[in-house]
Design a protein around this motif. Structure first.
Motif, mmCIF file in Angstrom:
data_model
loop_
_atom_site.group_PDB
_atom_site.id
_atom_site.type_symbol
_atom_site.label_atom_id
_atom_site.label_comp_id
_atom_site.label_asym_id
_atom_site.label_seq_id
_atom_site.Cartn_x
_atom_site.Cartn_y
_atom_site.Cartn_z
ATOM 1 N N GLU A 37 -28.703 18.203 85.868
ATOM 2 C CA GLU A 37 -28.298 19.247 86.809
ATOM 3 C C GLU A 37 -28.136 20.585 86.095
ATOM 4 O O GLU A 37 -28.564 21.632 86.601
ATOM 5 C CB GLU A 37 -27.004 18.852 87.505
ATOM 6 C CG GLU A 37 -26.548 19.844 88.564
ATOM 7 C CD GLU A 37 -25.334 19.354 89.338
ATOM 8 O OE1 GLU A 37 -24.582 20.230 89.821
ATOM 9 O OE2 GLU A 37 -25.144 18.133 89.467
ATOM 10 N N ALA A 38 -27.525 20.566 84.921
ATOM 11 C CA ALA A 38 -27.347 21.800 84.150
ATOM 12 C C ALA A 38 -28.690 22.406 83.765
ATOM 13 O O ALA A 38 -28.859 23.628 83.760
ATOM 14 C CB ALA A 38 -26.512 21.524 82.904
ATOM 15 N N ASN A 39 -29.660 21.552 83.432
ATOM 16 C CA ASN A 39 -30.980 22.052 83.065
ATOM 17 C C ASN A 39 -31.743 22.586 84.265
ATOM 18 O O ASN A 39 -32.354 23.656 84.203
ATOM 19 C CB ASN A 39 -31.778 20.937 82.379
ATOM 20 C CG ASN A 39 -31.453 20.812 80.914
ATOM 21 O OD1 ASN A 39 -32.078 21.438 80.072
ATOM 22 N ND2 ASN A 39 -30.443 20.007 80.587
ATOM 23 N N LEU A 40 -31.711 21.869 85.371
ATOM 24 C CA LEU A 40 -32.445 22.308 86.553
ATOM 25 C C LEU A 40 -31.877 23.596 87.134
ATOM 26 O O LEU A 40 -32.603 24.408 87.722
ATOM 27 C CB LEU A 40 -32.440 21.204 87.617
ATOM 28 C CG LEU A 40 -33.237 19.943 87.261
ATOM 29 C CD1 LEU A 40 -33.053 18.865 88.338
ATOM 30 C CD2 LEU A 40 -34.723 20.266 87.108
ATOM 31 N N SER A 41 -30.583 23.818 86.955
ATOM 32 C CA SER A 41 -29.949 25.022 87.480
ATOM 33 C C SER A 41 -30.182 26.242 86.598
ATOM 34 O O SER A 41 -29.895 27.372 87.001
ATOM 35 C CB SER A 41 -28.443 24.793 87.638
ATOM 36 O OG SER A 41 -27.826 24.658 86.365
ATOM 37 N N GLY A 42 -30.668 26.034 85.368
ATOM 38 C CA GLY A 42 -30.902 27.131 84.442
ATOM 39 C C GLY A 42 -29.736 27.429 83.528
ATOM 40 O O GLY A 42 -29.867 28.219 82.583
ATOM 41 N N VAL A 43 -28.588 26.811 83.766
ATOM 42 C CA VAL A 43 -27.407 27.055 82.937
ATOM 43 C C VAL A 43 -27.652 26.616 81.502
ATOM 44 O O VAL A 43 -27.323 27.325 80.542
ATOM 45 C CB VAL A 43 -26.176 26.318 83.516
ATOM 46 C CG1 VAL A 43 -25.002 26.403 82.553
ATOM 47 C CG2 VAL A 43 -25.805 26.896 84.864
#
Length: 257
Positions: free
Chosen positions: A232-238
């Motif tokens: 989720e952190a990767n897909l969100s760009g964070v």
């Protein structure tokens, strides 16, 4: 460079990781480590495995530069590979048919916590430090394994702050068997492994299976749950934003997805 296995004493295998400069493992390295630990555990002549490392520290987690290169090309293969590779390596240590002694020196960060936390015993050098700098690296995970090393509230404080704990502090919590000067680390870990290896091999394998069977936490399931938030952190760009900042500041990426 890579993963190698030696047999310094009867019944004992030493699996050594060597990925300069800081033992931040590429995707292939995690799988190679898993294969080496599993092979040693399956060997009927081995009754204890020592997991050790060469170089500056025990383990610095995943090679973030590998992830950054893949992301720059618009892909997620390296992230998926690192997630799966870490899960395989951690599981190989936990599920090894015989006891595993981790010989930890220098830094034990990110994926290093996954390895040490899943070992049966830990011998550490007096310069060893343990921690999860995940929030500073754009990653999450391995709280499952840090919780096997320190009490719950300390685990949370270490996780949220990215601080580390010393080998002496972990010994005070009962998770490190012995703390020794670095020059004595390998010999001390092998001595413990030899003491274990003097037991009957068949009974040791039954004991390992029995102890894993009464573990209150399913480490594979709980770790995979954590990894979902890494995606989720990767897909969100964070994650990319934080990793890019870290890489710019240090020039060397290491973490644990």
């Amino acid at each position: 460079m890579g993963v190698s296995t030696s047999r310094p004493e009867p019944g004992v295998a030493v699996v050594t990781v060597d990925f300069p400069p800081v033992n931040a493992l590429p995707v292939r390295g995690w799988y190679d480590l898993a294969d080496a630990v599993r092979a040693a555990g399956r060997d009927p002549g081995i009754r204890c495995v020592v997991l050790a490392a060469a170089g500056r520290g025990f383990n610095a987690g995943v090679d973030i530069k590998e992830l950054q290169r893949d992301t720059a090309e618009g892909g997620h293969a390296a992230l998926i590979g690192a997630n799966r590779g870490c899960a395989e390596a951690f599981s190989a240590v936990y599920e090894c048919e015989v006891p595993v002694v981790a010989a930890v020196h220098g830094h034990c960060l990110g994926g290093g916590i996954g390895l040490a936390g899943n070992a049966d015993a830990i011998v550490a050098s007096d310069d060893a430090s343990f921690g999860l700098p995940e929030l500073d690296r754009g990653a999450l995970g391995a709280a499952t394994h840090l919780a096997r090393l320190v009490p719950q509230h300390l685990m949370r404080a270490l996780y949220y702050t990215s601080r580390t704990a010393t080998a002496d502090e972990l010994r005070a919590h009962g998770s490190v068997w012995q703390v020794v000067p670095r020059a004595r680390l390998r010999d001390t870990a092998v001595e413990l492994a030899c003491e274990i290896a003097r037991k009957d091999g068949a009974l040791l394998r039954l004991a390992k299976a029995a102890i894993n069977g009464i573990d209150p936490v399913d480490v594979r399931r709980s770790y995979r749950f954590e990894q979902g938030f890494t995606f989720e952190a990767n897909l969100s760009g964070v994650a990319d934003r934080i990793r890019d900042t870290f890489g710019t500041e240090t020039g060397q990426g290491a973490g644990k997805p």
